[in-house]
Scaffold this active site. Structure first.
Site, mmCIF file in Angstrom:
data_model
loop_
_atom_site.group_PDB
_atom_site.id
_atom_site.type_symbol
_atom_site.label_atom_id
_atom_site.label_comp_id
_atom_site.label_asym_id
_atom_site.label_seq_id
_atom_site.Cartn_x
_atom_site.Cartn_y
_atom_site.Cartn_z
ATOM 1 C CG ASP A 1 -1.362 -13.723 -10.240
ATOM 2 O OD1 ASP A 1 -2.245 -13.623 -10.692
ATOM 3 O OD2 ASP A 1 -0.936 -13.503 -11.326
ATOM 4 C CG ASP B 1 6.577 -10.578 5.543
ATOM 5 O OD1 ASP B 1 5.887 -10.855 5.985
ATOM 6 O OD2 ASP B 1 7.142 -9.762 5.948
ATOM 7 C CE1 TYR C 1 -4.048 -3.563 -5.966
ATOM 8 C CE2 TYR C 1 -5.980 -4.754 -7.202
ATOM 9 C CZ TYR C 1 -5.204 -4.674 -6.617
ATOM 10 O OH TYR C 1 -3.152 -5.251 -6.474
ATOM 11 C CE LYS D 1 5.199 -6.399 6.411
ATOM 12 N NZ LYS D 1 5.946 -7.345 6.294
ATOM 13 C CG ASP E 1 -3.965 -8.487 -8.012
ATOM 14 O OD1 ASP E 1 -4.653 -9.384 -8.810
ATOM 15 O OD2 ASP E 1 -3.355 -7.416 -9.157
#
Ligand code: IPM
Ligand code: MG
Length: 365
Positions: free
Chosen positions: A255, A227, A146, A195, A251
């Site tokens: 959610d 994942d 970001y 990752k 992020d």
């Protein structure tokens, strides 16, 4: 206690949900004899409308003079709002990213806790929920994708775009320390999510987290690929205590975790720097589709205000009072539309609007 609280109501449902949090804070102030002074600040779309930019220096300067900032939500409907015709760095989200950076809010704490009362609103099956879950995502907030170098261009007749994911070890170390500190006050487990099977940035992340872990022998550290983590959150959320991760993974996973609690309208968050200052906001967005209808769930914002009392002002029993008032309202059956029973079995529930929910919780403080 005298506290200076900046309020960024923002866009969409932001003003209605922050109004409820302020209502509840006022109830706390009256009951416990505190003086909360609010200063309204503009950010996001409403700031674009007034000043042509989502975040002004004035808002940053005002924020810096506060003890903490309470925020609603910013942004609008990307398909229809004129804000999204502007270049990316002038859109509402740029304001939020900008204030996080300007205030050095590198640590974003997002608790996801399944209230017993909300089991029916949780989309996971009973056998998956088991004894429930109580986890907290510690998301790095001022680095990674970001804030990396961006470029959009054309090469050899093809359009291309780049977003760089960069971390230095200091950025990783300070968020890792935060996660281990949080874990010490909880069940003493950190699961660092990355990752590392693909990304260099994740391999550095893992190495630095391992180094920090040496200073916390009492905390159990594990690593998980992102994942797999996305899968485990809906397979066995009870396994997690503290989930430590970089900006974009956090992020996305937050959610997902919030939905496991029944609704994103329940998920509070605290964005902290290395002082007592913090910015407190619900994890959800501005929900322009339901804005102004008095049906939004204010609980995430109210719980964010509780986090503010706890983390920025050390007002533990006042924070408990808010959290208990929320539990009480839920156990008495009060629900906003988003947390009604997903199976339609709503016997004993009273559906209320945003403002009414604010009243009910205030009265129970
Ligand atoms: C959040 C939001 C923001 C983010 C957006 C609005 C920039 O999704 O706080 O999770 O991605 O950080
Ligand atoms: Mg988000």
């Amino acid at each position: 206690m005298d506290c200076k609280i900046g309020v960024i109501a923002g866009d969409g449902i932001g003003p209605e949900i922050t109004a409820q949090a302020v209502k509840v804070l006022d109830a706390v102030a009256a009951k416990y004899g505190h003086d909360f002074n609010y200063t309204n600040m503009l950010m996001g779309g409403c700031s674009i409308d007034k000043y042509g930019e989502p975040l002004t220096q004035e808002t940053i300067d005002t924020a810096l003079k506060q003890d903490a900032v309470l925020m609603g939500s910013i942004g609008g409907d990307a398909a229809t709002s004129p804000w999204y015709k502007l270049p990316a760095d002038k859109r509402p989200e740029a304001g939020l990213l900008g204030i996080r950076k300007a205030l050095r809010l590198f640590a974003n704490l997002r608790p996801a806790y399944l209230y017993n009362e909300l089991k029916a609103a949780c989309p996971l099956r009973d056998e998956v929920i088991g004894e429930g879950f109580d986890l907290i995502i510690v998301r790095e907030l001022t680095g990674g994708l970001y804030f990396g170098k961006r470029e959009t261009g054309e090469k050899d007749g093809l359009r291309f775009a780049t977003d760089a994911l960069t971390y230095n070890e200091e950025e990783i170390r300070r968020i890792a320390i935060k996660a281990f500190e949080v874990a010490r006050k909880r069940r003493k487990k950190v699961c660092s999510v990355d990752k590392a099977n693909v990304l260099d940035s994740s391999r550095l992340w893992r190495a630095v987290v391992e180094e920090v872990a040496k200073d916390y022998p009492d905390v159990a550290l594990s690593h998980m690929l992102v994942d797999n983590c996305a899968m485990q959150l809906v397979k066995d959320p009870g396994q997690f205590d503290v989930v430590l991760t970089e900006n974009m993974f956090g992020d996305i996973l937050s959610d997902e975790a919030s939905m496991c609690t029944g609704s994103i309208g329940m998920l509070s968050s605290a964005s902290l720097n290395d002082t007592k200052f913090g910015l407190y906001e619900p994890s959800g967005g501005s929900a322009p589709d339901i804005a102004g209808k008095d049906i939004a769930n204010p609980i995430a914002t109210i719980l964010s205000a509780a986090m503010m009392l706890r983390y920025s002002f050390d007002l533990e029993k006042e924070a408990d009072a808010i959290e208990n008032a929320v539990k009480k309202a839920l156990s008495e059956g009060y629900r906003t539309g988003d947390i009604m029973d997903t199976t339609g079995n709503n016997e004993g529930f009273v559906k209320v609007g945003c403002s009414k929910m604010g009243d009910i919780i205030s009265e129970r403080v």
